[in-house]
Write an enzyme that holds these catalytic residues in place. Structure first.
Site, PDB file in Angstrom:
ATOM      1  N   ASP A 203     -75.975  41.753 -15.318  1.00  0.00           N
ATOM      2  CA  ASP A 203     -76.369  40.830 -16.399  1.00  0.00           C
ATOM      3  C   ASP A 203     -75.401  40.570 -17.461  1.00  0.00           C
ATOM      4  OD1 ASP A 203     -79.004  39.326 -17.824  1.00  0.00           O
ATOM      5  OD2 ASP A 203     -78.107  40.521 -19.282  1.00  0.00           O
ATOM      6  N   ASN A 211     -73.590  30.151 -25.148  1.00  0.00           N
ATOM      7  CA  ASN A 211     -74.234  28.872 -25.165  1.00  0.00           C
ATOM      8  C   ASN A 211     -74.732  28.510 -26.442  1.00  0.00           C
ATOM      9  OD1 ASN A 211     -74.108  28.268 -22.432  1.00  0.00           O
ATOM     10  ND2 ASN A 211     -75.931  29.416 -21.908  1.00  0.00           N
ATOM     11  N   HIS A 216     -73.404  24.767 -23.855  1.00  0.00           N
ATOM     12  CA  HIS A 216     -73.451  25.307 -22.247  1.00  0.00           C
ATOM     13  C   HIS A 216     -72.404  24.701 -21.380  1.00  0.00           C
ATOM     14  CE1 HIS A 216     -77.881  26.235 -22.787  1.00  0.00           C
ATOM     15  NE2 HIS A 216     -77.771  25.420 -23.894  1.00  0.00           N
ATOM     16  N   ASP A 220     -71.021  27.318 -18.652  1.00  0.00           N
ATOM     17  CA  ASP A 220     -70.974  26.835 -17.184  1.00  0.00           C
ATOM     18  C   ASP A 220     -69.580  27.369 -16.748  1.00  0.00           C
ATOM     19  OD1 ASP A 220     -73.432  25.962 -17.279  1.00  0.00           O
ATOM     20  OD2 ASP A 220     -73.001  23.915 -17.282  1.00  0.00           O
ATOM     21  N   ASP A 246     -77.729  34.014 -16.371  1.00  0.00           N
ATOM     22  CA  ASP A 246     -76.267  34.866 -16.299  1.00  0.00           C
ATOM     23  C   ASP A 246     -76.424  36.085 -15.470  1.00  0.00           C
ATOM     24  OD1 ASP A 246     -78.353  35.798 -18.178  1.00  0.00           O
ATOM     25  OD2 ASP A 246     -76.725  36.550 -19.596  1.00  0.00           O
TER      26      ASP A 246
END
Length: 590
Positions: A203, A211, A216, A220, A246
């Site tokens: 994680d 983000n 975003h 990405d 994530d």
């Protein structure tokens, strides 16, 4: 004729033998066959022309029938080559027929006419057969190309469907379904080989902030680069997966805990290296939870759940490191699940109740308010608030429970107004304050209970200011405009700052028990500092956790307004509270 046929037979033998050792030249081979065929037809033509003056009528008719039959067969057998087929039929029949037509005998003329007619028919038939054969070959080739194109398209579509159903479109890693399939296969293989599998649940730490702050699109790109870094470190790409958001999974075959931790440390180190884009240099890290097959679980879904649990607890205790699942974590998981399930029905099952601890005046030791404290009895076990409140917040149950507490506390406070006009203090979490309906819930609780708003105190911890500070300050202002007092609970233990005190404009601050316990050492300077700040802003000060008379006297002399703790009373059940207010069965000091 026999010599010619023997020569052609020998030529065929050498041609076949040559083709075994060297590639076949199709044009030369066709020309070679055509020359042999035309030569044979010419030999038959010469035979008929030379002999027909010397033979009788029956033999002459027999010859014309034979060459006609050969021409008829050639029109179809040789249809692969139009020129060869037409020449073969023409050479067999036309010269012989012309020669018969030129003879004076009537029967010879008739045979010549029949031969010429049949020859013309054979030429037409050979032409049509050749055209049909050419068309059939062309269609076959076209169909072959079409079939090939269709197969290529089917292959491409199959690959596209496979990618859509198995590949994560953003990172190019396997998605959940594909990873679970491969993991299941590897678990079956490991069972037979008696080998272990380590499952790493990864994680990213700090990804949400990217983000939220940068966007975003940048997030990405970070996920894509993270996927490449995982593939760079761990080469078995079939056992790497983007689990969602994530979160990533890596399954390591034939591994033990030590190897898994070493790999996890490598992955964390690589992921923690800066991410450099056009104008951004970003840094994140990762926390890894590890579960082992078959030690911890034998089913892939359970294995993933346990690795997720290990990651969750590792992130809380030691973020950006790797931790292995243990039996202790398993017990915690089972208990957490049991409490989560129990909380969902705790109100309906009447398992929740409120107890009330008095807050007293530091000069008279008489109660001025009660703090409402939540208790939960699950079957025969009393679950401590520090344990179930965090679970309620984590799983979104705190809103429902918090609304119930507000309503019950206001009703209880209304019931004791006839005996003593005392306030009730209710603890509210940051999640409740963030609710758009929070102010409406408070208003409804006051309306339903009939409690005047001045007798309601809302206690918040400093941690609320780690969230959306501006929104929360607006909510607090709305409460104060209604006459509701606001207290900062456990002051000094978390996010205290002069700017918070200045912006908040609270009514009270509560000194945490930790400072009261250490009055004899380093606690007193903090208490004095809080008192000075509170005095400057006009706040009342409440000291929690007072357990001795000596502590009460020291705090009173220092200038603390109100005291709360076991020295005055433990949290009281509702039935005992009425006796406490009447001053009958329960002494002031427990």
């Amino acid at each position: 004729m026999m010599v010619l046929l023997l020569i052609r037979l020998a030529d065929t033998y050498f041609w076949l033998k040559k083709n075994k050792t060297s590639p076949n030249n199709s044009k030369k081979s066709i020309l070679r066959f055509a020359l042999g065929t035309i030569t044979t037809a010419s030999m038959w033509c010469i035979y008929c022309l030379v002999l027909f003056p010397y033979i009788d009528t029956i033999e002459l008719a027999f010859n014309i029938i034979i060459v006609s039959a050969m021409a008829g067969g050639a029109s179809t057998v040789l249809a692969g080559s139009k020129v060869t087929a037409m020449l073969y039929s023409g050479i067999l029949l036309i010269p012989f027929s012309i020669a018969l037509l030129l003879e004076p005998e009537f029967h010879e003329y008739i045979l010549g006419l029949l031969g010429m007619s049949f020859g013309c028919v054979m030429l037409i038939t050979a032409n049509k057969s050749a055209n049909f054969t050419a068309l059939a070959i062309r269609l076959k080739n076209e169909n072959a190309v079409l079939v090939e194109d269709m197969e290529a398209e089917v292959t491409a579509r199959t690959r596209q469907i496979y990618e859509l159903s198995n590949i994560d479109p953003l990172t190019g890693l396997f998605n959940r379904n594909a990873f679970l399939t491969h993991l299941r296969t590897n678990i079956d293989k490991s069972k037979k080989a008696n080998e272990s599998i380590a499952l790493l649940f990864i994680d990213l730490d700090g990804f949400k902030k990217i983000n939220d702050t940068i966007g975003h699109e940048t997030g990405d790109m970070v996920l894509k680069q993270t996927a490449e870094r995982l593939k760079e470190i761990y080469k078995n790409h079939q056992l790497i997966c983007r689990w969602g958001g994530d979160e990533f999974l890596v399954a390591v075959e034939n591994s033990n805990k030590s190897k898994a931790i070493l790999l996890a440390d490598k992955l964390i180190k690589r992921i923690s290296e800066p991410y450099i884009f056009s104008r951004n240099r970003l840094s994140i890290s990762a926390t890894v939870g590890i579960a082992m097959f078959p030690e911890h679980a034998t089913q892939e879904n359970v294995l993933i759940q346990l690795a997720d649990t290990a990651m969750y607890y590792q992130k809380k205790a030691f973020p950006s490191t790797a931790g292995v699942f243990s039996a202790h974590l398993g017990k915690q998981l089972a208990r957490e699940q049991r409490l989560k399930d129990g909380l969902s029905e705790a109100i309906e099952n009447q398992q929740l109740r409120l107890v009330f601890q008095p807050i007293v005046d530091s000069e008279t030791f008489q109660p001025v308010a009660f703090e409402a404290l939540l208790r939960w009895q699950l079957v025969n076990e009393n679950i401590p608030p520090y344990e179930f409140i965090s679970i309620a917040e984590q799983y979104g149950q705190i809103r429902k429970i918090g609304a119930w507490v507000l309503n019950e506390a206001c009703k209880a406070a209304k019931s004791w107004q006839s005996q003593m006009p005392l306030s009730v203090a209710v603890n509210v979490s940051v999640i409740q304050l963030q609710d758009d309906d929070f102010i409406d819930i408070v208003d409804q609780a006051l309306v339903d209970s009939g409690l005047p708003s001045k007798f309601l105190h809302i206690e918040i911890t400093e941690s609320v200011f780690a969230a959306d500070k501006e929104t929360l300050l607006d909510k607090i202002t709305c409460l104060q405009e209604r006459g509701i007092k606001v207290s900062i609970d456990d002051f000094g233990t978390e996010y205290s700052s002069l700017s918070v005190i200045q912006d908040l404009s609270a009514n009270k601050v509560k000194i945490d028990k930790a400072f009261v316990d250490s009055l004899d050492s380093n606690g007193m300077p903090i208490v004095n500092a809080v008192l000075q700040i509170a005095k400057a802003f006009g706040y009342d000060v409440v000291a929690e956790g007072v357990e001795t008379l000596q502590q009460a006297e020291v705090l009173r002399k220092a200038g603390v307004n109100h005291l709360q703790g076991y020295y005055f009373a433990k949290p009281l059940e509702s039935t005992i509270l009425k006796q406490y207010l009447k001053g009958r069965a329960l002494p002031l000091i427990d």
